[in-house]
Motif scaffolding. Structure first.
Motif, PDB file in Angstrom:
ATOM      1  N   ALA A  54       0.828  -1.212   0.000  1.00  0.00           N
ATOM      2  CA  ALA A  54       0.000   0.000   0.000  1.00  0.00           C
ATOM      3  C   ALA A  54       0.863   1.263   0.000  1.00  0.00           C
ATOM      4  O   ALA A  54       0.583   2.229  -0.714  1.00  0.00           O
ATOM      5  CB  ALA A  54      -0.935  -0.021   1.204  1.00  0.00           C
ATOM      6  N   ILE A  55       1.943   1.241   0.800  1.00  0.00           N
ATOM      7  CA  ILE A  55       2.814   2.422   0.851  1.00  0.00           C
ATOM      8  C   ILE A  55       3.503   2.633  -0.499  1.00  0.00           C
ATOM      9  O   ILE A  55       3.634   3.769  -0.989  1.00  0.00           O
ATOM     10  CB  ILE A  55       3.852   2.266   1.973  1.00  0.00           C
ATOM     11  CG1 ILE A  55       3.145   2.202   3.338  1.00  0.00           C
ATOM     12  CG2 ILE A  55       4.846   3.421   1.950  1.00  0.00           C
ATOM     13  CD1 ILE A  55       4.071   1.930   4.501  1.00  0.00           C
ATOM     14  N   ALA A  56       3.940   1.548  -1.144  1.00  0.00           N
ATOM     15  CA  ALA A  56       4.559   1.669  -2.463  1.00  0.00           C
ATOM     16  C   ALA A  56       3.562   2.185  -3.500  1.00  0.00           C
ATOM     17  O   ALA A  56       3.928   2.959  -4.394  1.00  0.00           O
ATOM     18  CB  ALA A  56       5.131   0.328  -2.894  1.00  0.00           C
ATOM     19  N   CYS A  57       2.300   1.777  -3.382  1.00  0.00           N
ATOM     20  CA  CYS A  57       1.281   2.270  -4.317  1.00  0.00           C
ATOM     21  C   CYS A  57       1.004   3.754  -4.102  1.00  0.00           C
ATOM     22  O   CYS A  57       0.716   4.484  -5.063  1.00  0.00           O
ATOM     23  CB  CYS A  57      -0.012   1.452  -4.163  1.00  0.00           C
ATOM     24  SG  CYS A  57       0.134  -0.241  -4.807  1.00  0.00           S
ATOM     25  N   VAL A  58       1.084   4.220  -2.854  1.00  0.00           N
ATOM     26  CA  VAL A  58       0.943   5.660  -2.606  1.00  0.00           C
ATOM     27  C   VAL A  58       2.094   6.411  -3.276  1.00  0.00           C
ATOM     28  O   VAL A  58       1.910   7.500  -3.844  1.00  0.00           O
ATOM     29  CB  VAL A  58       0.900   5.940  -1.086  1.00  0.00           C
ATOM     30  CG1 VAL A  58       0.951   7.445  -0.824  1.00  0.00           C
ATOM     31  CG2 VAL A  58      -0.357   5.348  -0.473  1.00  0.00           C
ATOM     32  N   ALA A  59       3.294   5.836  -3.227  1.00  0.00           N
ATOM     33  CA  ALA A  59       4.441   6.475  -3.885  1.00  0.00           C
ATOM     34  C   ALA A  59       4.220   6.571  -5.399  1.00  0.00           C
ATOM     35  O   ALA A  59       4.747   7.474  -6.055  1.00  0.00           O
ATOM     36  CB  ALA A  59       5.714   5.695  -3.576  1.00  0.00           C
ATOM     37  N   LEU A  60       3.436   5.623  -5.960  1.00  0.00           N
ATOM     38  CA  LEU A  60       3.163   5.677  -7.397  1.00  0.00           C
ATOM     39  C   LEU A  60       2.440   6.958  -7.798  1.00  0.00           C
ATOM     40  O   LEU A  60       2.594   7.443  -8.921  1.00  0.00           O
ATOM     41  CB  LEU A  60       2.322   4.463  -7.813  1.00  0.00           C
ATOM     42  CG  LEU A  60       3.045   3.135  -7.972  1.00  0.00           C
ATOM     43  CD1 LEU A  60       2.062   2.034  -8.326  1.00  0.00           C
ATOM     44  CD2 LEU A  60       4.118   3.243  -9.046  1.00  0.00           C
ATOM     45  N   ALA A  66       7.961  13.622  -8.083  1.00  0.00           N
ATOM     46  CA  ALA A  66       9.199  13.400  -7.308  1.00  0.00           C
ATOM     47  C   ALA A  66       9.680  11.978  -7.572  1.00  0.00           C
ATOM     48  O   ALA A  66       9.550  11.094  -6.720  1.00  0.00           O
ATOM     49  CB  ALA A  66       8.957  13.635  -5.817  1.00  0.00           C
ATOM     50  N   PRO A  67      10.227  11.714  -8.748  1.00  0.00           N
ATOM     51  CA  PRO A  67      10.565  10.326  -9.118  1.00  0.00           C
ATOM     52  C   PRO A  67      11.646   9.707  -8.225  1.00  0.00           C
ATOM     53  O   PRO A  67      11.567   8.520  -7.896  1.00  0.00           O
ATOM     54  CB  PRO A  67      11.040  10.457 -10.567  1.00  0.00           C
ATOM     55  CG  PRO A  67      11.450  11.881 -10.726  1.00  0.00           C
ATOM     56  CD  PRO A  67      10.542  12.665  -9.827  1.00  0.00           C
ATOM     57  N   CYS A 105      14.204  10.947 -15.352  1.00  0.00           N
ATOM     58  CA  CYS A 105      15.256  11.607 -14.574  1.00  0.00           C
ATOM     59  C   CYS A 105      16.421  11.997 -15.466  1.00  0.00           C
ATOM     60  O   CYS A 105      16.509  11.616 -16.634  1.00  0.00           O
ATOM     61  CB  CYS A 105      15.723  10.703 -13.439  1.00  0.00           C
ATOM     62  SG  CYS A 105      14.551  10.610 -12.056  1.00  0.00           S
ATOM     63  N   SER A 106      17.359  12.725 -14.903  1.00  0.00           N
ATOM     64  CA  SER A 106      18.524  13.195 -15.636  1.00  0.00           C
ATOM     65  C   SER A 106      19.479  12.048 -15.938  1.00  0.00           C
ATOM     66  O   SER A 106      19.363  10.946 -15.393  1.00  0.00           O
ATOM     67  CB  SER A 106      19.249  14.277 -14.833  1.00  0.00           C
ATOM     68  OG  SER A 106      19.751  13.737 -13.622  1.00  0.00           O
ATOM     69  N   ALA A 107      20.443  12.326 -16.810  1.00  0.00           N
ATOM     70  CA  ALA A 107      21.422  11.311 -17.178  1.00  0.00           C
ATOM     71  C   ALA A 107      22.244  10.861 -15.968  1.00  0.00           C
ATOM     72  O   ALA A 107      22.621   9.685 -15.858  1.00  0.00           O
ATOM     73  CB  ALA A 107      22.337  11.842 -18.270  1.00  0.00           C
ATOM     74  N   ARG A 108      22.536  11.790 -15.081  1.00  0.00           N
ATOM     75  CA  ARG A 108      23.313  11.439 -13.888  1.00  0.00           C
ATOM     76  C   ARG A 108      22.559  10.433 -13.022  1.00  0.00           C
ATOM     77  O   ARG A 108      23.148   9.450 -12.538  1.00  0.00           O
ATOM     78  CB  ARG A 108      23.615  12.707 -13.098  1.00  0.00           C
ATOM     79  CG  ARG A 108      24.465  12.489 -11.864  1.00  0.00           C
ATOM     80  CD  ARG A 108      24.756  13.821 -11.184  1.00  0.00           C
ATOM     81  NE  ARG A 108      25.570  13.642  -9.986  1.00  0.00           N
ATOM     82  CZ  ARG A 108      25.959  14.624  -9.206  1.00  0.00           C
ATOM     83  NH1 ARG A 108      25.589  15.876  -9.497  1.00  0.00           N
ATOM     84  NH2 ARG A 108      26.695  14.384  -8.139  1.00  0.00           N
ATOM     85  N   VAL A 109      21.252  10.657 -12.838  1.00  0.00           N
ATOM     86  CA  VAL A 109      20.444   9.728 -12.039  1.00  0.00           C
ATOM     87  C   VAL A 109      20.337   8.382 -12.743  1.00  0.00           C
ATOM     88  O   VAL A 109      20.409   7.318 -12.105  1.00  0.00           O
ATOM     89  CB  VAL A 109      19.044  10.329 -11.784  1.00  0.00           C
ATOM     90  CG1 VAL A 109      18.138   9.314 -11.086  1.00  0.00           C
ATOM     91  CG2 VAL A 109      19.158  11.595 -10.939  1.00  0.00           C
TER      92      VAL A 109
END
Length: 414
Positions: A54-60, A66-67, A105-109
């Motif tokens: 459930a917490i991971a789905c909230v992060a979705l 905020a990737p 995200c950026s190339a660095r990430v």
């Protein structure tokens, strides 16, 4: 108000949660058993796996805004799930979070994610090989870890590459369109300059003659014979101007593939020719000039100028004589048309003395020039690979032109 992408992410998160709960309900939990779990969950205890799910789905819901933070939450919930024994359900939101971060995200990430993914694949393989010395088990662990950490990154890289290629293609198409538009504008500008130059050369000489004769008639007391002669010259210049305009309009309407060729005497249309300057000399004589002409080009037995050279040379001589009549009326003009030393060029030289009046050209009511005539001569010569220069030598104004004997493939208006 939420935008459509945020509503879509929330809907995907809800669907992922429902699918994960179904997998937990089917008993797809503790897939790694005692290998990772710190506690043994049996029966209804398996619903503890719903908490990290459930917490991971909230992060979705926040994966686009905020990737990196959302992926960090996903990694943490994956670790919690593994401590509980591991479930298939947690892989659903984790794959999505890892894929989204690698995509936007950026190339660095992205480089950091590839390094972390490689560590998570290599470390269990090394540990498994050291503990069991079983190569098959080691390969199986590597495949499992690659599916979890490498596949989302690879998929995102492929999608991102295709998106970038589409963006480059769109930018290239836009650049081609801009270049095409710039080319069309440049062509229009060149055509406008060409028309302005041709109108100046064709019409200005005749209008200057009209202004000279009419101004001379108006500046002196009425004289029927003299005024009638001036009117005859005015009418002749007007008719010649109309004929030249008609010829130019005819050529403008002709297909671009047609080349200009002088029509022999007796034809229906006569294009100006450098080797047939008598009309210009007669016009200059009527305008009050005394022209001494030396023409050695017409006497050449074999080499004849090309059509473009004939036309450009004629217009240069015409403009120079017009300027002499306008700014130095009644002066003696020296005209020379000579073949070049190597036989590949035509040399033209027109020289006339400076006028005695401090304001040349105004004695007969003609306005001062704007310098367009010299610009026109230079542009015409440059269009076929020639050059025109002007200079002041010993109180004489001299115009010199060097033109190629033949200039093939050049289309010049009369």
């Amino acid at each position: 108000m939420e935008n459509p992408s945020q509503r879509r992410d929330a809907l995907i998160a809800a669907i992922t949660l429902v699918c994960g709960l179904l997998l937990i309900g089917l008993g797809l939990t503790e897939v790694w058993g005692n290998q990772t779990g710190l506690m043994e969950l049996t029966g209804d205890d398996r619903w503890w796996f719903a908490l990290p799910l459930a917490i991971a789905c909230v992060a979705l819901v926040y994966k686009r805004r905020a990737p990196v933070a959302a992926l960090a939450v996903g990694f943490l919930m994956l670790a919690v799930d593994l401590l509980l024994g591991g479930s298939i359900a947690i892989l659903l939101p984790f794959f999505d979070l890892l894929y989204t971060a690698a995509l936007i995200c950026s190339a660095r990430v992205r480089r950091a994610l590839w390094v972390i993914g490689g560590v998570f694949v290599a470390a269990p393989m090394i540990y498994g090989l050291a503990e069991t010395a079983d190569l098959r088990l080691t390969v199986l662990i590597g495949l499992q870890q690659s599916v979890m950490f490498i596949c989302p990154l690879w998929w995102a890289m492929d999608v991102r590459r295709k998106t970038e290629l589409a963006t480059v293609a769109a930018a290239r198409a836009d650049a081609v369109e801009r270049l095409s538009l710039a080319g069309r504008q440049h062509a229009i500008r060149q055509e406008r300059d060409s028309l302005a130059r041709d109108l100046h050369d064709v019409v200005a000489s005749h209008l200057s003659a009209i202004a000279l004769h009419s101004g001379g008639a108006l500046a002196t007391p009425p004289d029927e014979a003299k005024d009638r002669a001036a009117l005859v010259q005015v009418r002749r210049s007007a008719l010649e101007s109309m004929e030249d305009m008609r010829t130019m309009i005819t050529l403008l309407r002709a297909p671009d593939s047609e080349e200009i060729e002088p029509v022999p005497d007796g034809g229906t249309t006569h294009l100006p020719r450098l080797t047939h300057l008598q009309p210009l000399l007669d016009q200059a004589q009527a305008n009050g000039l005394s022209v001494t002409a030396t023409d050695r080009l017409s006497a050449l037995p074999t080499e004849r100028p090309g059509a473009a050279t004939e036309l450009v040379g004629y217009r240069i001589v015409q403009e120079a004589l017009t300027n002499a009549a306008k700014h130095a009326p009644g002066s003696d003009v020296l005209l020379e048309v000579l073949p070049g030393e190597g036989g590949g060029d035509v040399n033209i030289r027109i020289s006339n003395p400076y006028p005695e009046s401090a304001t040349p050209g105004q004695d007969h009511g003609t306005p001062r020039g704007l310098g367009l005539g010299l610009i026109s001569m230079k542009e015409r010569a440059a269009s076929i690979g020639g050059v025109v220069s002007s200079s002041s030598i010993d109180n004489h104004w001299t115009v010199t032109a060097t033109l190629p004997l033949t200039a093939t493939g050049t289309r010049v208006l009369p």
